[in-house]
Design an enzyme around this catalytic site. Structure first.
Site, PDB file in Angstrom:
ATOM      1  N   TYR A 240       0.820  -1.224   0.000  1.00  0.00           N
ATOM      2  CA  TYR A 240       0.000   0.000   0.000  1.00  0.00           C
ATOM      3  C   TYR A 240       0.851   1.269   0.000  1.00  0.00           C
ATOM      4  O   TYR A 240       0.311   2.363  -0.143  1.00  0.00           O
ATOM      5  CB  TYR A 240      -0.941   0.011   1.212  1.00  0.00           C
ATOM      6  CG  TYR A 240      -2.195  -0.762   0.955  1.00  0.00           C
ATOM      7  CD1 TYR A 240      -2.150  -2.147   0.848  1.00  0.00           C
ATOM      8  CD2 TYR A 240      -3.422  -0.136   0.802  1.00  0.00           C
ATOM      9  CE1 TYR A 240      -3.291  -2.868   0.594  1.00  0.00           C
ATOM     10  CE2 TYR A 240      -4.562  -0.854   0.550  1.00  0.00           C
ATOM     11  CZ  TYR A 240      -4.489  -2.225   0.456  1.00  0.00           C
ATOM     12  OH  TYR A 240      -5.625  -2.943   0.202  1.00  0.00           O
TER      13      TYR A 240
ATOM     14  N   LYS B 230       2.666 -13.917   6.147  1.00  0.00           N
ATOM     15  CA  LYS B 230       3.015 -14.868   5.091  1.00  0.00           C
ATOM     16  C   LYS B 230       4.546 -15.009   5.093  1.00  0.00           C
ATOM     17  O   LYS B 230       5.221 -14.943   4.050  1.00  0.00           O
ATOM     18  CB  LYS B 230       2.478 -14.297   3.761  1.00  0.00           C
ATOM     19  CG  LYS B 230       2.380 -15.247   2.622  1.00  0.00           C
ATOM     20  CD  LYS B 230       1.306 -16.310   2.759  1.00  0.00           C
ATOM     21  CE  LYS B 230       1.532 -17.318   1.639  1.00  0.00           C
ATOM     22  NZ  LYS B 230       1.124 -18.660   1.915  1.00  0.00           N
TER      23      LYS B 230
ATOM     24  N   ASP C  60      -2.834 -17.855   4.809  1.00  0.00           N
ATOM     25  CA  ASP C  60      -3.776 -18.737   4.105  1.00  0.00           C
ATOM     26  C   ASP C  60      -4.433 -19.715   5.080  1.00  0.00           C
ATOM     27  O   ASP C  60      -5.637 -19.977   5.023  1.00  0.00           O
ATOM     28  CB  ASP C  60      -3.113 -19.463   2.930  1.00  0.00           C
ATOM     29  CG  ASP C  60      -1.723 -19.953   3.246  1.00  0.00           C
ATOM     30  OD1 ASP C  60      -1.015 -19.290   4.018  1.00  0.00           O
ATOM     31  OD2 ASP C  60      -1.322 -21.015   2.740  1.00  0.00           O
TER      32      ASP C  60
ATOM     33  N   ASP D  36      -6.400  -6.364   4.598  1.00  0.00           N
ATOM     34  CA  ASP D  36      -7.465  -5.995   3.671  1.00  0.00           C
ATOM     35  C   ASP D  36      -8.356  -7.201   3.396  1.00  0.00           C
ATOM     36  O   ASP D  36      -9.583  -7.145   3.519  1.00  0.00           O
ATOM     37  CB  ASP D  36      -6.816  -5.486   2.375  1.00  0.00           C
ATOM     38  CG  ASP D  36      -7.815  -4.787   1.475  1.00  0.00           C
ATOM     39  OD1 ASP D  36      -8.881  -4.402   1.980  1.00  0.00           O
ATOM     40  OD2 ASP D  36      -7.515  -4.633   0.279  1.00  0.00           O
TER      41      ASP D  36
END
Ligand code: NAD
Length: 416
Positions: A143, A213, A279, A303
């Site tokens: 972002y 992640k 995930d 998000d």
């Protein structure tokens, strides 16, 4: 901050941006309800003086600018604002007005409480098990907007530098690649994770989960996780026990010792700080949502996670949010949905996202009694199936109200 003595006469000025699309409708329905909750809670002794500031289409029409400096200055001076949705202007060089506001005021924590209101249609069998507060980092990650377009000279120079000076071999199609850069810093991560831990301490929530992640992005998202554990084990050593510590004890002394350490930390009222890969987290929130309380995560994960969790408890029409800088105190409370151009002007919009964001604002002002009255009215309306069109279409028995009529129904409930 306002005077916090109950019933002492206080007027506080709050800038607001009604917003584009459905913004005007939800604002008109919501504002009298917020005022009524404040009046009832403090017997007409406390008042909000609403100060309109311009952004989005209204600003462009009146000033030729999408986000006038005067708006930023007013919000900076007042320290907080309530905001409806804003259109992202279409065209080269325009950035999201929301992202610009967050970055200009350095509102580094995007806070999204996600809870279930009885009666709201949900895709889950037991939606009441979902009760989390997400702390999404708001200023870093992809972002930051550091991107280089395919075919740009700069992109080609960057790719050549990466290949020649940094031995980068993994750009699969270097002649046609666009490049994005993902900055994640120690300070940026730790100030966000500190806010999540402080919240868990204040609200007595038992766990803080770092969602990342880091298995793939070892230095950026892996850094976020490691710096989070470091912070919990140093600054918050007295209040936290981490799964990092658990794993070290397990490696050195075996599972029984690790379990004993965890049990004793819990018995001492410590917050357990753990981590989950993003995930896997998206699976777990559907299967075992009750396992999670406070979530701290990087910008892009946040998000996706925010919208996925919002959907579990009824969707973005009822999902509130706040963007906060806990160091300066600046904060913008905002409806999390967009301008909904497909239903704008039709009286179908749900004002609950804005109203619940106003509840967060009232809590932030330390006016919790008003927030409680407002929340209770929303609970009663939803429980008795008085809802707007977004919910009514999924509830065969519901009384379908227009945006304005829903606001009037809440007013009746507050006055009853
Ligand atoms: P959106 O949130 O406006 O709409 C998505 C869907 O949700 C639509 O079907 C819409 O009708 C529905 N919806 C949204 N809010 C609702 C409400 N309060 N009540 C009932 N239904 C509601 O997302 P979009 O269509 O992707 O975006 C439209 C515009 O909004 C774009 O310009 C986008 O950039 C902007 N946007 C702004 C914000 C913000 O200001 N925070 C957030 C997201 C999108």
């Amino acid at each position: 901050m306002p005077n916090q003595t109950t019933h002492q006469a206080t007027t506080i000025t709050i800038p607001y941006i009604a917003g584009d699309g459905i913004g005007a409708e939800i604002w008109q329905a919501a504002q009298p309800v917020i005022d009524a909750a404040v009046n009832k809670a403090y017997e007409n002794q406390r008042h909000i003086e609403w100060l309109e500031v311009l952004a989005g289409e209204a600003a462009f029409e009146q000033t030729g600018e999408w986000l006038p400096q005067a708006t930023i200055d007013t919000i900076k001076a007042q320290q907080y604002a309530l905001k409806g949705p804003l259109t992202t202007p279409i065209g080269e060089g325009f950035r999201s007005l929301n992202v610009t506001l967050r970055q200009t005021l350095d509102l580094y924590a995007c806070v999204r409480p996600v809870r279930y209101f009885t009666g709201v249609p949900s895709p889950l069998k037991q939606p009441e098990k979902t009760d989390m507060v997400i702390f999404r980092e708001n200023t870093e990650d992809v972002y930051a907007g550091i991107e280089f377009a395919k075919d740009d000279d700069a992109t080609q120079r960057l790719i050549q530098t990466l290949q020649a000076d940094f031995a980068v071999k993994a750009i699969r199609f270097p002649k046609t690649a666009a490049i994005g850069i993902k900055p994640i810093s120690l300070e940026g991560s730790q100030r966000l994770i500190a806010a999540a831990i402080e919240y868990a301490i204040a609200q007595k929530r038992p766990t803080v989960t770092l969602v990342h992640k880091g298995n793939i992005m070892k230095f950026t998202e892996g850094g976020f996780k490691n710096w989070g554990y470091q912070l919990a084990e140093t600054t918050y050593a007295a209040q936290c026990f981490t799964m990092n510590q658990y794993n070290k004890i397990k490696a050195e002394n075996g599972s029984k010792a690790a379990e004993a350490a965890l049990a004793s930390a819990k018995a001492a009222g410590k917050i357990v700080v753990n981590d989950v890969i993003a995930d896997n987290f998206l699976q777990q929130i559907l299967l075992y949502p009750e396992k999670f309380d406070v979530i701290a995560t990087c910008n892009l994960n946040g998000d996706y996670i925010s919208d996925a969790l919002a959907a579990q408890v009824g969707g973005i029409g009822i999902a509130p949010g706040a963007n906060i800088n806990y160091d300066t105190g600046a904060a913008i409370f905002e409806a999390t949905h967009g301008t909904a151009p497909d239903i704008a002007g039709l009286g179908k919009a749900n004002p609950c996202s804005l109203l619940l964001s106003a509840c967060m604002l009232l809590e932030h002002l330390n006016w919790p009694e008003a927030a409680a009255i407002l929340t209770q009215a929303i609970e009663q309306a939803l429980q008795s199936q008085h809802v707007t069109a977004d919910f009514a279409q999924l509830m065969p028995e519901a009384v379908c109200l227009t945006t304005q009529a829903f606001g009037e129904h809440l007013l009746q409930l507050i006055h009853s």
